[in-house]
Design a protein around this motif. Structure first.
Motif, PDB file in Angstrom:
ATOM      1  N   LEU A 177       0.936  -1.356  -0.078  1.00 27.65           N
ATOM      2  CA  LEU A 177      -0.034  -0.121  -0.002  1.00 27.65           C
ATOM      3  C   LEU A 177       1.004   1.182  -0.093  1.00 27.65           C
ATOM      4  O   LEU A 177       1.786   1.287   0.641  1.00 27.65           O
ATOM      5  CB  LEU A 177      -0.797   0.071   1.191  1.00 27.65           C
ATOM      6  N   CYS A 178       0.555   2.394  -0.727  1.00 30.18           N
ATOM      7  CA  CYS A 178       1.036   3.240  -0.753  1.00 30.18           C
ATOM      8  C   CYS A 178       0.071   4.645  -0.661  1.00 30.18           C
ATOM      9  O   CYS A 178      -0.823   4.638  -0.819  1.00 30.18           O
ATOM     10  CB  CYS A 178       2.009   3.585  -2.256  1.00 30.18           C
ATOM     11  N   SER A 179       0.979   5.796  -0.011  1.00 28.40           N
ATOM     12  CA  SER A 179       0.134   7.019   0.022  1.00 28.40           C
ATOM     13  C   SER A 179       1.152   8.008   0.400  1.00 28.40           C
ATOM     14  O   SER A 179       2.110   7.688   0.861  1.00 28.40           O
ATOM     15  CB  SER A 179      -0.757   6.908   1.423  1.00 28.40           C
ATOM     16  N   THR A 180       0.855   9.284  -0.110  1.00 27.04           N
ATOM     17  CA  THR A 180       1.938  10.493   0.060  1.00 27.04           C
ATOM     18  C   THR A 180       2.040  10.848   1.284  1.00 27.04           C
ATOM     19  O   THR A 180       3.130  10.861   1.651  1.00 27.04           O
ATOM     20  CB  THR A 180       1.365  11.763  -0.538  1.00 27.04           C
ATOM     21  N   SER A 181       1.015  10.813   2.349  1.00 28.53           N
ATOM     22  CA  SER A 181       1.153  11.201   3.646  1.00 28.53           C
ATOM     23  C   SER A 181       0.011  10.955   4.583  1.00 28.53           C
ATOM     24  O   SER A 181      -1.048  10.897   3.856  1.00 28.53           O
ATOM     25  CB  SER A 181       1.553  12.796   4.100  1.00 28.53           C
ATOM     26  N   PRO A 182       0.486  10.413   5.857  1.00 34.91           N
ATOM     27  CA  PRO A 182      -0.791   9.957   6.777  1.00 34.91           C
ATOM     28  C   PRO A 182      -1.611  11.491   7.094  1.00 34.91           C
ATOM     29  O   PRO A 182      -2.814  11.329   7.421  1.00 34.91           O
ATOM     30  CB  PRO A 182      -0.322   9.355   8.043  1.00 34.91           C
ATOM     31  N   GLU A 183      -1.063  12.440   6.882  1.00 32.44           N
ATOM     32  CA  GLU A 183      -1.654  13.877   6.993  1.00 32.44           C
ATOM     33  C   GLU A 183      -2.712  14.057   6.254  1.00 32.44           C
ATOM     34  O   GLU A 183      -3.496  15.119   6.406  1.00 32.44           O
ATOM     35  CB  GLU A 183      -0.524  14.891   7.104  1.00 32.44           C
ATOM     36  N   MET A 184      -2.952  13.418   4.928  1.00 27.48           N
ATOM     37  CA  MET A 184      -3.987  13.726   4.114  1.00 27.48           C
ATOM     38  C   MET A 184      -5.191  13.220   4.692  1.00 27.48           C
ATOM     39  O   MET A 184      -6.288  13.626   4.160  1.00 27.48           O
ATOM     40  CB  MET A 184      -3.685  12.758   2.673  1.00 27.48           C
ATOM     41  N   PHE A 185      -5.251  12.378   5.775  1.00 24.11           N
ATOM     42  CA  PHE A 185      -6.557  11.764   6.209  1.00 24.11           C
ATOM     43  C   PHE A 185      -6.827  12.453   7.604  1.00 24.11           C
ATOM     44  O   PHE A 185      -5.890  12.703   8.357  1.00 24.11           O
ATOM     45  CB  PHE A 185      -6.292  10.390   6.327  1.00 24.11           C
ATOM     46  N   GLU A 186      -8.153  12.673   7.862  1.00 22.89           N
ATOM     47  CA  GLU A 186      -8.650  13.134   8.903  1.00 22.89           C
ATOM     48  C   GLU A 186      -9.865  12.579   9.327  1.00 22.89           C
ATOM     49  O   GLU A 186     -10.780  11.775   8.571  1.00 22.89           O
ATOM     50  CB  GLU A 186      -8.832  14.706   8.692  1.00 22.89           C
ATOM     51  N   GLY A 187     -10.159  12.506  10.803  1.00 18.28           N
ATOM     52  CA  GLY A 187     -11.243  12.076  11.239  1.00 18.28           C
ATOM     53  C   GLY A 187     -11.762  10.675  10.682  1.00 18.28           C
ATOM     54  O   GLY A 187     -10.846   9.505  11.007  1.00 18.28           O
ATOM     55  N   PRO A 188     -12.944  10.325  10.368  1.00 22.14           N
ATOM     56  CA  PRO A 188     -13.383   8.797   9.678  1.00 22.14           C
ATOM     57  C   PRO A 188     -12.468   8.278   8.724  1.00 22.14           C
ATOM     58  O   PRO A 188     -12.203   7.342   8.332  1.00 22.14           O
ATOM     59  CB  PRO A 188     -14.591   9.048   9.324  1.00 22.14           C
ATOM     60  N   ASP A 189     -11.904   9.370   7.896  1.00 22.67           N
ATOM     61  CA  ASP A 189     -11.010   8.880   6.685  1.00 22.67           C
ATOM     62  C   ASP A 189      -9.556   8.088   7.465  1.00 22.67           C
ATOM     63  O   ASP A 189      -9.051   7.335   6.806  1.00 22.67           O
ATOM     64  CB  ASP A 189     -10.501  10.125   5.702  1.00 22.67           C
ATOM     65  N   MET A 190      -9.347   8.774   8.416  1.00 21.00           N
ATOM     66  CA  MET A 190      -8.017   8.298   9.123  1.00 21.00           C
ATOM     67  C   MET A 190      -8.140   6.853   9.487  1.00 21.00           C
ATOM     68  O   MET A 190      -7.432   6.018   9.507  1.00 21.00           O
ATOM     69  CB  MET A 190      -7.382   9.464  10.117  1.00 21.00           C
ATOM     70  N   ASP A 191      -9.491   6.956  10.129  1.00 16.72           N
ATOM     71  CA  ASP A 191      -9.703   5.503  10.848  1.00 16.72           C
ATOM     72  C   ASP A 191      -9.956   4.568   9.757  1.00 16.72           C
ATOM     73  O   ASP A 191      -9.344   3.406  10.032  1.00 16.72           O
ATOM     74  CB  ASP A 191     -11.130   5.710  11.798  1.00 16.72           C
ATOM     75  N   ALA A 192     -10.537   4.738   8.587  1.00 14.63           N
ATOM     76  CA  ALA A 192     -10.582   4.043   7.451  1.00 14.63           C
ATOM     77  C   ALA A 192      -9.326   3.539   7.194  1.00 14.63           C
ATOM     78  O   ALA A 192      -9.070   2.315   6.539  1.00 14.63           O
ATOM     79  CB  ALA A 192     -11.330   4.378   6.392  1.00 14.63           C
ATOM     80  N   ARG A 201       0.550  -5.956   3.812  1.00 18.33           N
ATOM     81  CA  ARG A 201       1.937  -6.461   4.091  1.00 18.33           C
ATOM     82  C   ARG A 201       2.718  -5.299   4.451  1.00 18.33           C
ATOM     83  O   ARG A 201       3.544  -5.346   5.265  1.00 18.33           O
ATOM     84  CB  ARG A 201       2.110  -7.339   3.012  1.00 18.33           C
ATOM     85  N   LEU A 202       2.655  -4.289   3.620  1.00 16.95           N
ATOM     86  CA  LEU A 202       3.662  -3.196   3.492  1.00 16.95           C
ATOM     87  C   LEU A 202       2.950  -1.802   3.385  1.00 16.95           C
ATOM     88  O   LEU A 202       2.212  -1.813   2.465  1.00 16.95           O
ATOM     89  CB  LEU A 202       4.755  -3.620   2.773  1.00 16.95           C
ATOM     90  N   THR A 203       3.363  -0.948   3.985  1.00 13.49           N
ATOM     91  CA  THR A 203       2.977   0.387   3.866  1.00 13.49           C
ATOM     92  C   THR A 203       4.093   1.389   3.689  1.00 13.49           C
ATOM     93  O   THR A 203       4.987   1.466   4.314  1.00 13.49           O
ATOM     94  CB  THR A 203       1.908   1.125   4.871  1.00 13.49           C
ATOM     95  N   ARG A 204       4.004   2.189   2.556  1.00 15.73           N
ATOM     96  CA  ARG A 204       4.949   3.122   2.112  1.00 15.73           C
ATOM     97  C   ARG A 204       4.568   4.586   1.902  1.00 15.73           C
ATOM     98  O   ARG A 204       3.321   4.633   1.202  1.00 15.73           O
ATOM     99  CB  ARG A 204       5.919   2.818   1.003  1.00 15.73           C
ATOM    100  N   PHE A 205       4.992   5.788   2.552  1.00 15.90           N
ATOM    101  CA  PHE A 205       4.639   6.848   2.464  1.00 15.90           C
ATOM    102  C   PHE A 205       5.468   7.710   1.376  1.00 15.90           C
ATOM    103  O   PHE A 205       6.788   7.388   1.190  1.00 15.90           O
ATOM    104  CB  PHE A 205       4.495   7.665   3.647  1.00 15.90           C
ATOM    105  N   GLY A 206       4.975   8.938   1.043  1.00 11.75           N
ATOM    106  CA  GLY A 206       5.719   9.640  -0.214  1.00 11.75           C
ATOM    107  C   GLY A 206       5.459   9.156  -1.584  1.00 11.75           C
ATOM    108  O   GLY A 206       4.595   8.207  -1.775  1.00 11.75           O
TER     109      GLY A 206
END
Length: 281
Positions: A177-192, A201-206
């Motif tokens: 799984l990839c995502s630019t930053s965990p700061e993109m998510f807030e509230g229910p989106d962060m929980d999801a 298995r693996l998460t990478r940011f950036g």
């Protein structure tokens, strides 16, 4: 040459020229302006403005009836059925930090659907493109493998189109799984997102736009990001779909309008991802 093929070829050439414009400012300490208010940070540089102005001018000159949406200058253009959707530098935060994983995004919509897209990664000199069932990456002819690799491989043909194909990973437990930053998510989106992250298995940011390119290349399985605008995703959607992937909003809607975006390597993995985002169990 068909209308779409002609536009894709033009967009490819212009995106590569635009990337050379952006490189004039890269790692040269460009002046940064903050577009955001209320204590937030949304950077823009002269490179963003120069690239968007170049693309707007050149596309309008070639296709005067087409419409145009750019991140920095909004809507303009004619009243034809096609609309260009431009992010002059996707990953401005990476750009101002000296990170090379930023790109020039040139997408084309017909109606409400993205029908062609180009992503140029200027520093790596890689160009990704997609239209219909065709998705490919072009590598710079001047980019040479190391001497050790060169002894074992035939020299690559300049500007060869390498087909893109996503992976067939079937289970979240095996997924990258990839995502630019965990700061993109807030509230229910962060929980999801946390529910999804803990199942993979693996998460990478950036990575910004490059994460979607690596998904199309078959190196990662899922990209999930929230708060995207149309200019963040329109160029990428045709590439992902043509490579065999699926991209929608987190509730299964049309990705072209932005929001919480989920791209997955295949239909089965996409269904599992959306189910995990929607339900805790």
């Amino acid at each position: 040459m068909s209308t779409l093929s002609q536009r894709l070829a033009t967009a490819t050439t212009l995106a590569e020229e635009a990337g050379e414009i952006a490189l004039r400012w890269f790692r040269a300490a460009p002046e940064v302006t903050n577009k955001a208010a209320a204590g937030l940070f949304d950077p823009v540089t002269a490179a963003d403005h120069a690239v968007e102005e170049f693309l707007r001018t050149e596309l309008a000159r070639r296709f005067p009836d087409d419409r145009f949406l750019g991140e920095e200058t909004g809507e303009s253009g004619g009243d034809g059925p096609f609309r260009w959707v431009i992010d002059p530098i996707d990953g401005t935060r990476s750009f101002i930090s000296g990170n090379p994983l930023w790109g020039v995004l040139v997408g084309l919509e017909e109606g409400d659907r993205a029908v062609a897209g180009v992503v140029r990664i200027p520093y790596l000199r890689e160009t990704f493109a997609g239209q219909g069932q065709r998705a490919y990456v072009q590598l710079a002819g001047e980019s040479q493998p190391s001497p050790r690799v060169r002894r074992t491989l035939a020299p690559a043909r300049k500007r060869a189109e390498i087909p893109l194909r996503t992976r067939d990973t079937a289970l979240l437990a095996d997924a990258v799984l990839c995502s630019t930053s965990p700061e993109m998510f807030e509230g229910p989106d962060m929980d999801a997102f946390e529910r999804l992250r803990t199942r993979c298995r693996l998460t990478r940011f950036g990575g910004d736009c490059y994460s979607y390119c690596t998904l199309a290349m078959g190196h990662v399985d899922i990209v999930a990001e929230a708060g995207l605008q149309p200019y963040d995703i329109v160029a990428l959607a045709p590439i992902i779909r043509a490579a065999g992937g699926v991209v929608t909003t987190a509730d299964g809607g049309l990705a072209e309008r932005g929001g919480f975006i989920v791209a997955a390597a295949n239909e089965a993995l996409h269904e599992q991802t959306l189910a995990m985002l929607a339900h805790p169990s």
